[in-house]
Write a protein that holds these residues in place. Structure first.
Motif, PDB file in Angstrom:
ATOM      1  N   UNK A  81       0.869  -1.039  -0.156  1.00  0.00           N
ATOM      2  CA  UNK A  81       0.128   0.004  -0.069  1.00  0.00           C
ATOM      3  C   UNK A  81       1.129   1.278   0.086  1.00  0.00           C
ATOM      4  N   UNK A  82       0.783   2.003  -1.051  1.00  0.00           N
ATOM      5  CA  UNK A  82       1.772   3.210  -1.203  1.00  0.00           C
ATOM      6  C   UNK A  82       1.183   4.404  -0.312  1.00  0.00           C
ATOM      7  N   UNK A 309      14.827  -1.945  -6.468  1.00  0.00           N
ATOM      8  CA  UNK A 309      14.188  -0.758  -7.370  1.00  0.00           C
ATOM      9  C   UNK A 309      12.720  -1.267  -7.113  1.00  0.00           C
ATOM     10  N   UNK A 310      12.221  -0.476  -6.466  1.00  0.00           N
ATOM     11  CA  UNK A 310      10.482  -0.518  -6.219  1.00  0.00           C
ATOM     12  C   UNK A 310      10.001   0.230  -7.353  1.00  0.00           C
ATOM     13  N   UNK A 311       8.522   0.180  -7.324  1.00  0.00           N
ATOM     14  CA  UNK A 311       7.957   0.877  -8.430  1.00  0.00           C
ATOM     15  C   UNK A 311       6.574   1.303  -8.122  1.00  0.00           C
ATOM     16  N   UNK A 312       6.106   2.548  -8.508  1.00  0.00           N
ATOM     17  CA  UNK A 312       4.712   2.927  -8.460  1.00  0.00           C
ATOM     18  C   UNK A 312       4.151   3.890  -9.435  1.00  0.00           C
ATOM     19  N   UNK A 313       3.060   4.048  -9.654  1.00  0.00           N
ATOM     20  CA  UNK A 313       2.511   5.163 -10.415  1.00  0.00           C
ATOM     21  C   UNK A 313       1.932   4.525 -11.755  1.00  0.00           C
ATOM     22  N   UNK A 314       0.585   4.484 -11.625  1.00  0.00           N
ATOM     23  CA  UNK A 314      -0.291   3.737 -12.807  1.00  0.00           C
ATOM     24  C   UNK A 314      -0.523   2.177 -12.331  1.00  0.00           C
ATOM     25  N   UNK A 315      -0.144   1.897 -11.311  1.00  0.00           N
ATOM     26  CA  UNK A 315      -0.393   0.445 -11.018  1.00  0.00           C
ATOM     27  C   UNK A 315      -1.900   0.251 -10.575  1.00  0.00           C
ATOM     28  N   UNK A 316      -2.831  -0.377 -11.139  1.00  0.00           N
ATOM     29  CA  UNK A 316      -4.037  -0.476 -10.759  1.00  0.00           C
ATOM     30  C   UNK A 316      -4.703  -2.233 -10.578  1.00  0.00           C
ATOM     31  N   UNK A 317      -3.776  -3.100 -11.005  1.00  0.00           N
ATOM     32  CA  UNK A 317      -4.440  -4.406 -11.186  1.00  0.00           C
ATOM     33  C   UNK A 317      -2.870  -5.278 -11.087  1.00  0.00           C
ATOM     34  N   UNK A 331       9.766  -4.893  -6.475  1.00  0.00           N
ATOM     35  CA  UNK A 331       8.356  -4.747  -5.637  1.00  0.00           C
ATOM     36  C   UNK A 331       7.473  -3.477  -6.273  1.00  0.00           C
ATOM     37  N   UNK A 332       6.241  -3.808  -6.111  1.00  0.00           N
ATOM     38  CA  UNK A 332       5.638  -2.617  -6.383  1.00  0.00           C
ATOM     39  C   UNK A 332       4.647  -2.045  -5.351  1.00  0.00           C
ATOM     40  N   UNK A 333       3.805  -0.899  -5.504  1.00  0.00           N
ATOM     41  CA  UNK A 333       3.139  -0.102  -4.638  1.00  0.00           C
ATOM     42  C   UNK A 333       2.029   0.474  -5.481  1.00  0.00           C
ATOM     43  N   UNK A 334       0.429   0.194  -4.783  1.00  0.00           N
ATOM     44  CA  UNK A 334      -0.449   1.121  -5.391  1.00  0.00           C
ATOM     45  C   UNK A 334      -0.905   1.679  -4.411  1.00  0.00           C
ATOM     46  N   UNK A 335      -1.641   2.762  -4.592  1.00  0.00           N
ATOM     47  CA  UNK A 335      -2.550   4.023  -3.878  1.00  0.00           C
ATOM     48  C   UNK A 335      -3.875   4.200  -4.038  1.00  0.00           C
ATOM     49  N   UNK A 336      -4.381   4.554  -5.432  1.00  0.00           N
ATOM     50  CA  UNK A 336      -5.573   4.944  -5.527  1.00  0.00           C
ATOM     51  C   UNK A 336      -6.423   3.631  -5.282  1.00  0.00           C
ATOM     52  N   UNK A 337      -6.016   2.470  -5.979  1.00  0.00           N
ATOM     53  CA  UNK A 337      -6.822   1.252  -5.652  1.00  0.00           C
ATOM     54  C   UNK A 337      -7.480   0.901  -4.313  1.00  0.00           C
ATOM     55  N   UNK A 338      -6.339   0.918  -3.477  1.00  0.00           N
ATOM     56  CA  UNK A 338      -6.685   0.740  -2.093  1.00  0.00           C
ATOM     57  C   UNK A 338      -7.646   1.631  -1.276  1.00  0.00           C
TER      58      UNK A 338
END
Length: 382
Positions: A81-82, A309-317, A331-338
């Motif tokens: 969770x971003x 290298x972690x990643x976010x922005x635009x991840x929805x699924x 690794x990745x992070x999501x903000x808006x979806x949560x």
């Protein structure tokens, strides 16, 4: 792991639609908004969705292992969770709901400096598993006290945001007069009354405040002075020199959030950072900037074993997670979806979103016949 999953909301879009029905427009538009013309928002999503993966269908079937080791901890999935500021404005108690769900389901939750829950409270409800996102305070005493509190609360990972040298020019926030707490103009009052579930939950939870920053705010500070306070006290300049000071003062893991090019990643390595987040702040700061996935793809594995290298922005699924992992993310992070999920489903939203994303991600790996997240780069279509 809890298996709560609401079949009426099987994807981010359906959660978004429900969230929009239950949130005041000023809160929803704050969550949704990008910078100026919001071209960058579409660029993030479109370029991530352009990533292509190739199945290996004539190989034996696999049972995918979704676990990922990161900074000495093993997580159940390669996403977390971003940090999202003002979460409690978007849905009351959202930080606690998400932090509890993340701890229960063994993924990281990153608390924003400008959250509506205190860092001490989130450390408690997350059982010490949360991370902390830090804006660099301009005042040395404030910085020292904040780092002391973070360490005392048991946080091991701090994520320093570097891509906010200015406030983003977000058209809807300007129109809505957004502040924390929100201004009580007629338009915003009407929006609150139109959303009784949000209004009742807010009444129960109490007016949202920036709880972590309260000790550093002048007593009774007017809402219209909040932006000035943030600019002069909380969001200090973050260049390589400032990051080196933080590195020297923080003995836990230091992650630098908001870089998108190899030059900045090289500086992060030189500073001694443990990780970077390839991120453009969800396209909320620079409308004409390159997408995060473009930045990740340019690195082409050159920093393997040097920095995470972690990643976010635009991840929805879950598909987006797989695309980013195949492109070289650790690794990745999501903000808006949560946040959509919590606004749509309340207390169950966090667990639903995690299970939804995990189901999607497992389906992708199973279809590819990819046994483990670390193998995904082998399935990237060239």
């Amino acid at each position: 792991m809890s298996d709560f999953f609401h079949p009426k909301f099987p994807d981010s879009n359906s959660l978004r639609t429900q969230a929009k029905k239950r949130m005041p427009a000023f809160a929803f538009e704050y969550l949704e908004g990008g910078c100026i013309d919001e071209i960058g928002l579409h660029r993030n999503a479109n370029e991530l969705q352009d990533v292509r993966l190739r199945s290996q269908l004539l190989t034996p079937s696999v049972t995918p292992d979704t676990s990922v080791e990161l900074f000495g901890d093993t997580y159940a999935a390669p996403f977390g969770v971003a940090p999202v500021g003002l979460q409690g404005l978007m849905w009351p108690n959202a930080p606690e709901i998400l932090a509890k769900a993340a701890a229960k389901q063994n993924i990281p939750y990153v608390l924003s400096t400008v959250s509506s829950s205190s860092l001490e409270r989130i450390a408690e409800v997350s059982e010490g598993k949360a991370w902390f996102q830090l804006y660099n305070p301009t005042n040395d005493d404030t910085r020292a006290d904040l780092l002391k509190r973070i360490k005392a609360a048991g946080y091991k990972n701090i994520m320093v945001t570097v891509d906010v040298p200015t406030f983003g020019y977000r058209v809807n926030d300007i129109k809505n007069g957004l502040s924390m707490p929100p201004k009580m103009n007629l338009k915003n009052i009407i929006e609150m009354l139109k959303n009784p579930a949000w209004l009742l939950a807010t009444a129960k939870a109490g007016e949202p405040q920036m709880e972590t920053l309260k000790p550093y705010m002048p007593p009774g500070m007017p809402a219209d002075q909040l932006a000035s306070f943030m600019n002069t006290t909380v969001m200090g300049p973050v260049d390589a020199e400032a990051l080196q000071v933080l590195r020297d003062k923080w003995d836990g893991n230091l992650i630098i959030k908001g870089v998108v090019n190899a030059e900045d990643v090289a500086k992060a390595v030189a500073i001694g950072a443990d990780g970077v987040v390839l991120s453009n702040h969800g396209a909320r700061q620079l409308d004409c900037g390159e997408s995060s996935i473009a930045g990740l793809q340019q690195l082409q594995g050159q920093y393997k074993d040097k920095i995470k290298l972690l990643f976010d922005s635009g991840v929805r699924s879950g598909t987006d997670v797989a695309a980013a992992m195949a492109s070289g993310a650790d690794f990745t992070f999501l903000g808006r979806t949560f946040v959509y999920a919590v606004a749509a489903l309340g207390e169950n939203g966090g667990e639903h979103a995690i299970n939804m994303l995990l189901k999607q991600y497992i389906q992708v790996l199973s279809q590819l016949k990819c046994a483990h997240s670390r193998d995904l780069p082998k399935f990237l279509a060239k």
